[in-house]
Design a protein around this motif. Structure first.
Motif, short mmCIF file in Angstrom:
data_model
loop_
_atom_site.label_atom_id
_atom_site.label_comp_id
_atom_site.label_asym_id
_atom_site.label_seq_id
_atom_site.Cartn_x
_atom_site.Cartn_y
_atom_site.Cartn_z
N ASP A 92 42.59 38.36 25.98
CA ASP A 92 42.82 37.00 26.46
C ASP A 92 41.47 36.30 26.63
N HIS A 93 41.19 35.35 25.77
CA HIS A 93 39.88 34.68 25.83
C HIS A 93 39.76 33.81 27.08
N HIS A 94 40.86 33.28 27.61
CA HIS A 94 40.80 32.50 28.86
C HIS A 94 40.30 33.38 30.00
N LYS A 95 40.82 34.59 30.07
CA LYS A 95 40.38 35.52 31.11
C LYS A 95 38.92 35.88 30.92
N ALA A 96 38.49 36.12 29.68
CA ALA A 96 37.09 36.48 29.42
C ALA A 96 36.15 35.35 29.84
N ILE A 97 36.53 34.11 29.53
CA ILE A 97 35.69 32.97 29.91
C ILE A 97 35.63 32.83 31.42
N ALA A 98 36.74 33.03 32.10
CA ALA A 98 36.77 32.95 33.56
C ALA A 98 35.88 34.02 34.18
N THR A 133 31.81 44.31 33.69
CA THR A 133 32.98 43.49 34.02
C THR A 133 34.04 43.57 32.92
N PHE A 134 33.61 43.51 31.68
CA PHE A 134 34.58 43.61 30.58
C PHE A 134 35.25 44.97 30.56
N ASP A 135 34.48 46.03 30.81
CA ASP A 135 35.07 47.37 30.84
C ASP A 135 36.10 47.49 31.98
#
Length: 298
Positions: free
Chosen positions: A213-219, A276-278
């Protein structure tokens, strides 16, 4: 009796020689004084004028030198260029003053000018490349595209400026090597000065998988930047999808930081983004290729 007469004759001859020598010296002294008197009568005023020109010219040269120092100091020029230019102005004026004084005193200066011109031409031809580096170094010191301590990139070399010399510029690289670059190469090349501005933008590119989800990644990225007080534009920062790459969705972000915080923020952000991504199940994909195998049925 003969011995006494011979002795008297010898003494008389010696006295005559001494007398003749004294008369000759007196005559020469009188002649020298006559020549000096004639010279003073004919050229005395010119000699006095020449001395006055030299004395006044010396004060004028010092005045112009001090004026140049004050002007360049007020303009915040480098100390090296202030010293060099002020000395150049002083000696150039003194050369003109000296030639004017000699000419006024009656001493021909055409031969001096011709000799200096020939000498300057010979030196210029012999040191053509060095003079080019010298002139380029002077331009760098005057126009200040960078100064000692700035981080620059030029001609494939990147590092901190250790010193600007008249012939070359010394740059210390990140692995602590000192590289000397001819000044003429610098003035004829593109120079990137990373220290010229007080604030810098860091260009980040983060790749995530198409299934994420790119929205979640940007947030998450915005949260990371807000939590770092060194980021100056956390609320207004430009961030979004840059492109759809072959195996990932590429997100770009441009945080603004003080120039001294550029690399600390860069390294800290890269580490925080990975953690954070992990923790949130966002993949940072490897390059991928999808291969379709078609089976021909006989």
């Amino acid at each position: 009796m003969n011995i006494a007469e011979n002795t008297a004759d010898t003494a008389q001859q010696a006295a005559n020689v001494v007398q003749a020598d004294v008369q000759n010296q007196v005559t020469q002294s009188v002649t020298t004084l006559d020549h000096l008197k004639d010279f003073l009568l004919n050229h005395g005023p010119d000699v006095i004028y020449a001395i006055v020109i030299f004395i006044v010219g010396r004060y004028v040269a010092r005045a112009f030198k001090n004026l140049a120092v004050r002007m360049m100091t007020h303009a915040n020029y480098d100390h090296t260029v202030i010293t060099f230019v002020s000395q150049l102005i002083y000696y150039a004026i003194m050369a003109l003053v000296l030639l004017s004084a000699l000419n006024k005193a009656g001493i021909p200066t055409n031969s001096f000018l011709a000799a200096f011109g020939a000498f300057g031409l010979a030196v210029g031809l012999a040191l053509q490349s060095n003079l080019s580096n010298f002139a380029s170094g002077l331009l760098i010191l005057i126009f200040k595209p960078f100064k000692a301590g700035d981080w620059i990139a030029v001609g494939g070399v990147e590092g901190s400026v250790k010193g600007i010399q008249m012939m070359n510029t010394a740059i210390t690289t990140k692995d602590n090597k000192t590289i000397f670059i001819p000044n003429s190469s610098i003035t004829s090349s593109q120079v990137t000065n990373s220290s010229y501005q007080q604030e810098r933008y860091i260009t980040f590119f983060f790749d995530i998988g198409y299934q994420n989800d790119h929205h979640k990644a940007i947030a998450l990225l915005k949260q990371i930047f807000r939590e770092d007080r060194r980021v100056l534009n956390a609320d207004t920062m430009e961030i979004g999808i840059r492109e759809f790459a072959e195996s990932s969705v590429r997100i770009a972000a441009f945080p603004k930081v003080a120039k001294e915080n550029y690399y600390p923020v860069y390294y800290d952000t890269m580490s925080k983004v990975k953690d954070t991504f992990d923790a949130n199940g966002i993949d940072i994909p490897y390059p991928q290729r999808v291969i379709y195998i078609q089976k021909n049925e006989q």
